[in-house]
Each structure stands twice: as C-alpha cells, then as structure tokens.
Enzyme design. Structure first.
Site, mmCIF file in Angstrom:
data_model
loop_
_atom_site.group_PDB
_atom_site.id
_atom_site.type_symbol
_atom_site.label_atom_id
_atom_site.label_comp_id
_atom_site.label_asym_id
_atom_site.label_seq_id
_atom_site.Cartn_x
_atom_site.Cartn_y
_atom_site.Cartn_z
ATOM 1 N N ARG A 157 0.826 -1.211 0.000
ATOM 2 C CA ARG A 157 0.000 0.000 0.000
ATOM 3 C C ARG A 157 0.856 1.255 0.000
ATOM 4 O O ARG A 157 1.957 1.272 0.549
ATOM 5 C CB ARG A 157 -0.922 0.021 1.222
ATOM 6 C CG ARG A 157 -1.974 -1.077 1.221
ATOM 7 C CD ARG A 157 -2.870 -1.011 2.458
ATOM 8 N NE ARG A 157 -3.930 -2.008 2.407
ATOM 9 C CZ ARG A 157 -5.107 -1.827 1.830
ATOM 10 N NH1 ARG A 157 -5.362 -0.670 1.248
ATOM 11 N NH2 ARG A 157 -6.012 -2.768 1.816
ATOM 12 N N ARG A 188 6.666 4.118 -13.204
ATOM 13 C CA ARG A 188 6.244 3.600 -11.912
ATOM 14 C C ARG A 188 4.911 4.224 -11.520
ATOM 15 O O ARG A 188 4.596 5.353 -11.873
ATOM 16 C CB ARG A 188 7.297 3.894 -10.849
ATOM 17 C CG ARG A 188 8.561 3.087 -11.075
ATOM 18 C CD ARG A 188 9.500 3.201 -9.899
ATOM 19 N NE ARG A 188 10.597 2.267 -10.063
ATOM 20 C CZ ARG A 188 10.542 0.990 -9.721
ATOM 21 N NH1 ARG A 188 9.433 0.503 -9.203
ATOM 22 N NH2 ARG A 188 11.569 0.192 -9.913
#
Length: 932
Positions: free
Chosen positions: A622, A757
């Site tokens: 997360r 990314r």
C-alpha cells in the site's frame, strides 16, 4: 492557562503558529512580501467563497506579475504554514484521544487493542479460540523509500523541535517568564525553518533514505512498541487471564537499502552498509537502556534474595576480565548484582558497536568477533535478571524499566527492522542467462518459454551445486547480484537469520520467477542445503498487474506442488508470504477494478494455502494515495476478504505516510493499536460472517468493476490524447528531476505507461488536483449499472452493499476522499498548460464529466448531501486548507509554463524556476497530505 475545549486549543495553536510565522516573514522577507502573501490568501479565500471566475483570473494575473523572488517567498510561506498546521492538527488529534480515553474510562477507547479484546470476549470467543489467534498473531509494518516524502530529514528534525516547544507552551503551570522564553524559542525555531532550504541540495543517496527511516525508530517507534505490548498484555490478562501474549506479535521490516527493483543505486555494498546501520542503531538504543538499568537496579543481595544463576553469570564474567567501569561498580556496589549484570551488558553493546559489520559481510575482516551477535546474546542477561526478580518478590520491579528492555530486545533484536530484498523478475532472468551460459548449462536461458525455464530450473534444483568460483568476466549487473547473495549468506552465518526479512520478486508472472531465486539461494547456501535445515531465504512473489492477480492462485498451486519448493517451504514451517500490489494494479486496471481484483486474488490465495496446509501472510503493498491502497489502515484491514487476515498481516508504509503515522509518539501508538485492533477483529468468526458478501453483491461488483475497467482502459490506454494531456497538464516530467528519492521514476526506457512507476503516476495527478487514479471509472460504471435495470432497485442494491459490506463501504469512502481532495477548478489551470486546444478541451472535458458523474453517484450511494459528510473532521480540514493550497497551485502553473518555454533547460533561469517549482510541490504535498 484556563481550561478550553480541544477545538479552541487547536484554533489557539494555529493562531500562535500563524502569527509567529507572520512575524518571521515580515522580519526575514520584508513587509511587502508579507502583504503579498496575505493578499494571495485573501483572494484564494474569496475565490472559494464566491465561486467567481473573475477572482481566478485576478489571481492568475497577480501571479504572472510578481517577481521570481516573490513567487518563491509565497511558496515558502504557504509550504511552511502547512508544515506548522500539520503539527497543530497532530497535537489536536492527541488531545482528542486523551479526552475520549478519560471520558470513556473504564470502557476501552474505540479502535484500541483493549476494545478489540473486550469485543471478542463479549461476543463469545472462548479461551481456546483466543489462544489460537494470539499464537498466530503477527503484524509487521514495512518501511519503504518510495519517493513521496518531499521533506528533508533536517526539516523533520526542526518540525519536531517546534512540536516539543508547543507541548511545553500548553502546560498550565508555566510562569510568565517561562512562557515568554519558550515563545522566543518557538520564534527562533520557525525563523530557522524559514531560513533553511526546503529542497535538498542534491538527490538523496540510499544511505540518506536509510537514515531517514531509522530516524523514526529512534525518535518514536523504539519507545512506543513496549506500550503496545503492554496494552495487549493488560487486555488479555483482564479477559483471558490464563493466556499469554506472544513474545513477538508486532515487529518491523524495511525495504530501504534492500529494494533493488529499478534502482541501480542499491548495490551489495549499500545493502551491507544498511545492515550495519540497522545494527548500529539497535546497539546504541539498547546501550542507553542498559545504562538506565545499571543505575536503577540497585537491589541489594543483603536485603533481597538473588538467584544463584546471577552469581554464576557474574563469576564467568570476572574470569574473562571486567571492563574498567564494571570493575569500578563492583568495588563500589559489591552487593548489587543486577546493576553489575546490566553494566556488563552495556559494555558488551558498546564493544559490539565497534564491530566492522560491512567488511565482515564481504569476508574481509580478520579481527575477533564481538560477544553480542544475535538477540539471543542480548536477551540472556536481561532474562536472568527478570527471572530472578520474579522468583524473589521483585515482580513489580521486573514490570518497570526491565520489562521495557526485554520487549525492545525481543522486538528489535540487534537488527532494528528486518531488511527485505526486492528485485524485478526480469533481472533474475538476465543474470541466469549469463551464468548458465558461462557454466555451459544452457546457451540462452532467456530464450526459453515458461515451461522450458521451469523444467530447467527444476532439474538444476536437484543437481549438485556447480563451481561458482570460476565465474569470471561477468557483466556488472550479474556480478552485483551474485555478490548480494554472498553477503546475505555471510550475514546469516555471522549474525543469524533475524536480520533478514523476505526476498520479494516484483512482477512475478509464473513459477519460474520464484524458482530462479530459489536456485540462486540454494547455490549460495541460503536454502535447500543437503546437510542443513537452513532456510534463511523466505521468498515472496509480488503479484501486481490485473493478469498476474488473476493467475496468482495457479502459480502458488504449482509452487506448493513443486518438490523443491515444497521442501524449502517445509523447512520454513510451511509459512508463505505473498505480496499483492495496489499501485501497479490501479495503474493497469483503474481504481474499482483493481480493488475487486485484489479482493478476489486474496480469496483464492487463502483457499489455495488452506488446501495445501500452508500458513498465509498477505503482504499488502500500500501507498499513501487512495489509488495506491492508502486511507485509514484499520478500515482497510476490516474490509479484507473473510479468512485472509487470520491474525497475520504485512503492510508497506511509504514515503510521507511514515512521518504521518510515526512522526508523533502518541499518533504512532494510536496507529499501531488501531492496526492490531483491526487484525484481531477481522480474524474472528463473527466478523468473517458479517463481512462475507452475498452472491448477488458479488455479481453486482463484478459487473460494475468490468464496466469501470473498460472505461478506464479506453480513456487512459486507448486514447492517445490522454498521454499528451497528462505529460503537459501535470508536473510529471519535472518530478523526475526532483531530489526526493534515490530511485529513477521509470524501470526502463520504452513504453511510457508500461515503464513508468505507479508512484509518480499518482503523485503527478494529485499535484495537479485531478486525483484521477483514485476515482476514475466509478461514475460510468454505476451509471450504466443503474440504467440496465429498474433505477430505484439498482440504486437500493448499491446502497445496501455500502451499508452492509465493509469492502464496498471502504472502496466508496476512499473514492470520495479522493474526490474531496480533487478540485476541477484548479485542474483547469493545469489543463491550460496543454498546447493543443483540441486535446485540452477533449481530455479535460472527459475528466470533468466523469468527476461529476462519480461524485453524483457516490453521494446517492452513501445518502449524503456533500462529499465527506461522513467524515466531518476531514471535510472541515480540506475546506480550511484549500485556500492555502490554491496559491501554490497557481504559482506552480506559472512556473511550469515558464520553465517549459525555456530553450535552455540548463540555464541559471531554468534552475531558478525549478527550485521554486520544487518548493510548490513540497507545499502542495504538505497541504493535501497522502499524495504519494
């Protein structure tokens, strides 16, 4: 200071900090600059209040007219203001917690460990079931260095000193002169903050990132963890007095210094130095604790009986020779044996801290080893004292400083946090291709298909290890990875397995990705040794994309049935970590589809592990933003599929979130208690029954997630104009040059979306106030679902799901948090940076339409009038912050426009613009929070 409400105290704190900052600006930058800051603030507030486009035009004109020095001063003013307000709000949260705890006593605080244990007891969890839950309980936050924390460690330290000053100023018994003195200290600290560059002078090294991560262990976590252990011990003793709390149910991990995925700066040398830094901090912290003990444990053997084991231990120590300080204490306090044991421990810790760890890991240090190598060595003297005290009437002493020391020794050992290693799956393939060719095993490993690779690896895992000493003339990347495995082997040989965490394989797609690492581990003595049960290489596949999540259970089934892997897993107690990625799945599939894919993947993985009698720990990758799995951690845990938590969880804590959760001691304890609370509750049979979705709900979420997926993919991946829009309407290209992380923004060159990314993807959309990854596609999905049936009935079903299914509730609430922090008016300013008018109007129009659709249906599902009506504190905070964030966005847009117009991006003017731009990025991140 008279008694005031928490809200009044918050207002007073904000006024004090704001007024002090105002004085600093007037003094340091001049009255005209201060007046300009105030004018910008007033205009931003008026824009929000009146919703008048003319005011926006006026602000834009004003920003275009000011000098670069003024633009930077305004950006610095609002950035520092948010940093100070964040401190005030943290103090406010702590006051509220304390008030609630006092008011609710003796009832436990909501979402605390005590409440979880009480709830389980009240709901009928018997001693056997609770004992089983405690036995498998393990919570492990894992720090990562993902570059979304824009603040320097220097700034963090200054903010901590300001927070400390604020705490002193809130004491009611301060004398007038004392208050005046501390207000002067506060003024000096804020002046220092104003005069310190907010941006780093150069890109941080990995060592800088490691030290920043360890900063939080030293300043909060080290002292908070024993309190969390005490909380569970107290609660269990009250409701389950015959049960014992596990010795290590809360530990910490870190990727910082071990995360190689796409970061060429993380080398074997860096990993060795990281292990040294981890060990050094632990030794220093334990030495401080031992110093406290050698001063406080003054129990006299003449007045209280002492165990014979203590005498034997001291006799052994005398034989090897006493250090000067211990000899002095023995002469002065000959009948105080506990003090002597503690003093000896401290000397051993100081000696161990001189150990040349890094060179030992490379096998180049010949001096004798220090006595303390592992936590077992550390614990022995502490437990000797503990058992002697408890056996002879000293339980109350043992429960004080000594218990804290024992807990810290068990949790942090001599390694502080377990260091994970992470590498991209393709990297292993490249290394094996070169190595297998040089060993004449296979000429081109990477040319094999998955079945071919799996067959070859399976065969090699059963064959004798080849002679690796003859490998020469290797490429730099291959030599580097092999050096890493040598270091890992040396590390566990010298310092034990406890300092290493998990080896994570990014972008795992099939069985061969895991077997490749298993083979390297076997070759270098980390696992599957013929004459040893050593199993130091815990391997965790990381399933990230939508396709990989769908295939995850099949991959794990094959691994569990694989003879070599099943043998390896048996030596690890049949315990398997499996990591799931929130960031890349979101970038790949969109918010809602990714959430549902993650949910289903976890269900299937739990079933596979249960079938094969393998203990499962799901490792949640997360981040800070909602798009990357952010939001309240406890609610996220409670929303997981029933049976997937089962007492165990690993969760990454990334970038700015580390400071938000662990920068303040009280907030750190509260966060950890809420996480443990959620893990305990979610592991109970009652919660699992309540959280199990009805078949109809599953059909509905499958339907709307598919619609959402198609809408997202069509917009982001199949509309070429979106790529242009994103690159021009967000600061994504400029972010790559910002000195906030050691890792490049892209894994490799090539396709922009594929190589980029997920972190800068989400960060850039947040900076430009679109917040798109956290909500896009929901509006279209719900609208089409509603249109496909009877409108009222369809909506009623969604409302029912929201009210009764924790997963759907969390998904919708997190989406409305993203919507609440987005601002389409500010986003329009960034859209105007797009040069092609057709692209600008088309893409912005599509985003605006989807935003309005999503907000509309979220409000209908939740039954609210306005976004975040269910989170009034957050709603109020966003509304109060927006007028202070907006000027930063206006300035950022101007800076982007000017910088992009420059022909020479290396000129002095370009660097001046970039410095101011980076400052606005810092400020927006501080103002919005959880942006990365």
């Amino acid at each position: 200071m008279p008694n005031v409400s928490s809200q009044e105290q918050l207002s007073a704190d904000i006024h004090l900090l704001g007024d002090t900052l105002g004085r600093v600006i007037r003094r340091q930058a001049g009255v005209p600059t201060f007046d300009l800051v105030e004018r910008m603030r007033a205009l931003a507030k008026a824009r929000r209040r009146d919703d008048d486009p003319a005011i926006s035009e006026h602000i834009t004109h004003l920003v275009s007219e000011i000098t670069m020095a003024d633009a930077e001063a305004i950006a610095r003013a609002f950035t520092i203001y948010f940093q100070l307000i964040n401190l005030a709000e943290d103090r406010h949260r702590v006051r509220i917690l304390r008030e609630r705890s006092r008011n609710d006593y003796p009832a436990p605080l909501r979402e605390s460990i005590a409440e979880a244990v009480f709830t389980l007891w009240r709901n009928g969890m018997d001693e056997v079931e609770m004992g089983a839950l405690l036995e498998r309980l393990h919570v492990e936050p894992v720090f990562t260095a993902h570059p979304t924390e824009a603040k320097r460690r220097t700034i963090l330290s200054k903010l901590q000193r300001i927070a400390d000053n604020m705490m002193v100023l809130q004491q009611e018994d301060l004398m007038p002169l004392e208050r005046q003195l501390y207000e002067q200290y506060l003024d000096a600290e804020i002046t220092n903050l104003w005069s310190t560059s907010q941006t780093r002078p150069e890109k941080p090294s990995v060592f800088d990132e490691v030290k920043t991560g360890l900063y939080f262990f030293e300043n909060s976590i080290w002292n908070v963890v024993p309190q969390v252990y005490r909380a569970l011990s107290t609660a269990v003793a009250e409701h389950y007095p015959r049960l014992k709390v596990p010795e290590r149910f809360l530990t910490f991990g870190s990727w910082i210094g071990g995360d190689r995925d796409g970061n060429p700066n993380v080398t074997a040398l860096v990993t060795a130095e990281t292990l040294r830094l981890h060990r050094g901090l632990a030794l220093s912290q334990h030495a401080r604790t031992a110093r406290i003990l050698d001063r406080s444990l003054s129990v006299s053997a003449r007045l209280s009986h002492v165990s014979g084991k203590i005498g034997s231990y001291l006799a052994q120590e005398r034989e090897r020779g006493l250090p000067d300080h211990v000899a002095f204490l023995q002469d002065r306090y000959p009948d105080e044996p506990y003090r002597l044991v503690a003093a000896m421990l401290r000397e051993d810790l100081l000696e161990a801290n001189q150990d040349p760890v890094k060179t030992r890991l490379f096998g180049t240090e010949g001096r004798p080893m220090a006595r303390l190598k592992t936590s077992e060595n550390l614990l022995k003297p502490l437990e000797l004292i503990d058992s002697s005290l408890r056996a002879h009437g000293g339980q109350i002493i043992a429960e004080s400083d000594l218990k804290t020391a024992v807990t810290q020794a068990k949790v942090f050992g001599l390694h502080t946090a377990r260091l994970d290693i992470r590498q991209y799956s393709d990297y292993h393939d490249a290394v094996l291709t070169e190595v297998l060719a040089k060993l004449d095993i296979h000429p081109d490993y990477d040319s094999l298909d998955t079945e071919g690779k799996t067959a070859l690896l399976s065969d090699l895992l059963t064959q004798p290890k080849p002679d690796l000493g003859g490998l020469t003339d290797l490429s730099e990347s291959t030599a580097e990875l092999l050096e890493l495995f040598k270091i890992l082997k040396n590390a566990i040989t010298i310092y034990g397995q406890e300092l290493l965490g998990i080896y994570i394989i990014s972008m795992t797609t099939d069985v061969d990705d895991v077997l490749a690492v298993l083979l390297l581990g076997r070759w270098y003595g980390l696992c599957l040794q013929d004459n040893s049960d050593i199993a130091a290489l815990a391997i965790s596949p990381l399933f990230e994309t939508r396709a990989d999540l769908e295939n995850a259970s099949d991959v794990m089934t094959q691994l569990f049935n694989h003879p070599s892997y099943s043998q390896h897993l048996a030596r690890q107690g049949n315990e398997q970590n499996i990591m799931i990625g929130y960031s890349d799945s979101n970038k790949d599939a969109g918010y809602l589809a990714a959430q549902w894919e993650l949910y289903q993947a976890q269900e299937q993985l739990a079933q596979v592990c249960q079938k094969h009698e393998v203990g499962l720990t799901i490792f949640h990758g997360r981040g800070g933003t909602i798009a990357r799995g952010g939001g309240p951690a406890n609610r996220a845990i409670l929303a997981q599929p029933p049976g997937t938590v089962n007492g165990r969880i690993r969760i990454t804590v990334q970038g700015e979130v580390i400071n938000a959760r662990f920068g303040n001691v009280d907030i750190a304890q509260r966060h950890l208690e809420r996480v443990v609370n959620a893990v305990l509750i979610s592991s109970s049979r009652q919660h699992m029954r309540q959280a199990t979705p009805r078949p109809e709900w599953r059909e509905i979420i499958e339907q709307i997630s598919q619609i959402s997926f198609r809408a997202y993919r069509q917009f982001v991946y199949e509309t070429p104009a979106v790529l242009t829009y994103w690159q021009e309407a967000t600061p994504i290209n400029e972010l790559s040059g910002m000195r906030i992380g050691s890792r490049p923004a892209r894994r490799s060159s090539g396709d922009v979306f594929a190589s980029l990314r997920a972190i800068p993807w989400g960060f850039s959309w947040m900076q430009s106030r679109h917040g798109l990854p956290g909500w896009f596609g929901i509006g279209t999905a719900v609208a089409q679902f509603i249109e496909q049936g009877h409108n009222d009935q369809q909506l009623t079903k969604l409302q029912e799901m929201y009210q009764e299914w924790p997963f759907f509730e969390a998904a919708i609430d997190n989406a409305q948090m993203s919507l609440g922090k987005a601002d389409m008016g500010i986003a329009r300013l960034y859209a105007d940076l797009v040069q092609d008018e057709t692209i600008r109007e088309q893409v912005y129009g599509d985003i605006l339409a989807e935003f309005n659709r999503t907000a509309h249906w979220v409000l209908h599902i939740t039954g609210q009038k306005d976004l975040l009506d269910n989170e009034k504190t957050l709603q109020r905070s966003i509304r109060l912050r927006n007028p202070y964030v907006d000027p930063l966005n206006f300035i950022q847009v101007r800076l982007l426009r000017e910088y992009r117009a420059l022909a020479d991006k290396e000129s002095d003017r370009a660097q001046e613009l970039l410095q101011a731009l980076y400052l606005t990025i810092n400020g927006v991140a501080a103002g919005l929070k959880n942006t990365g």
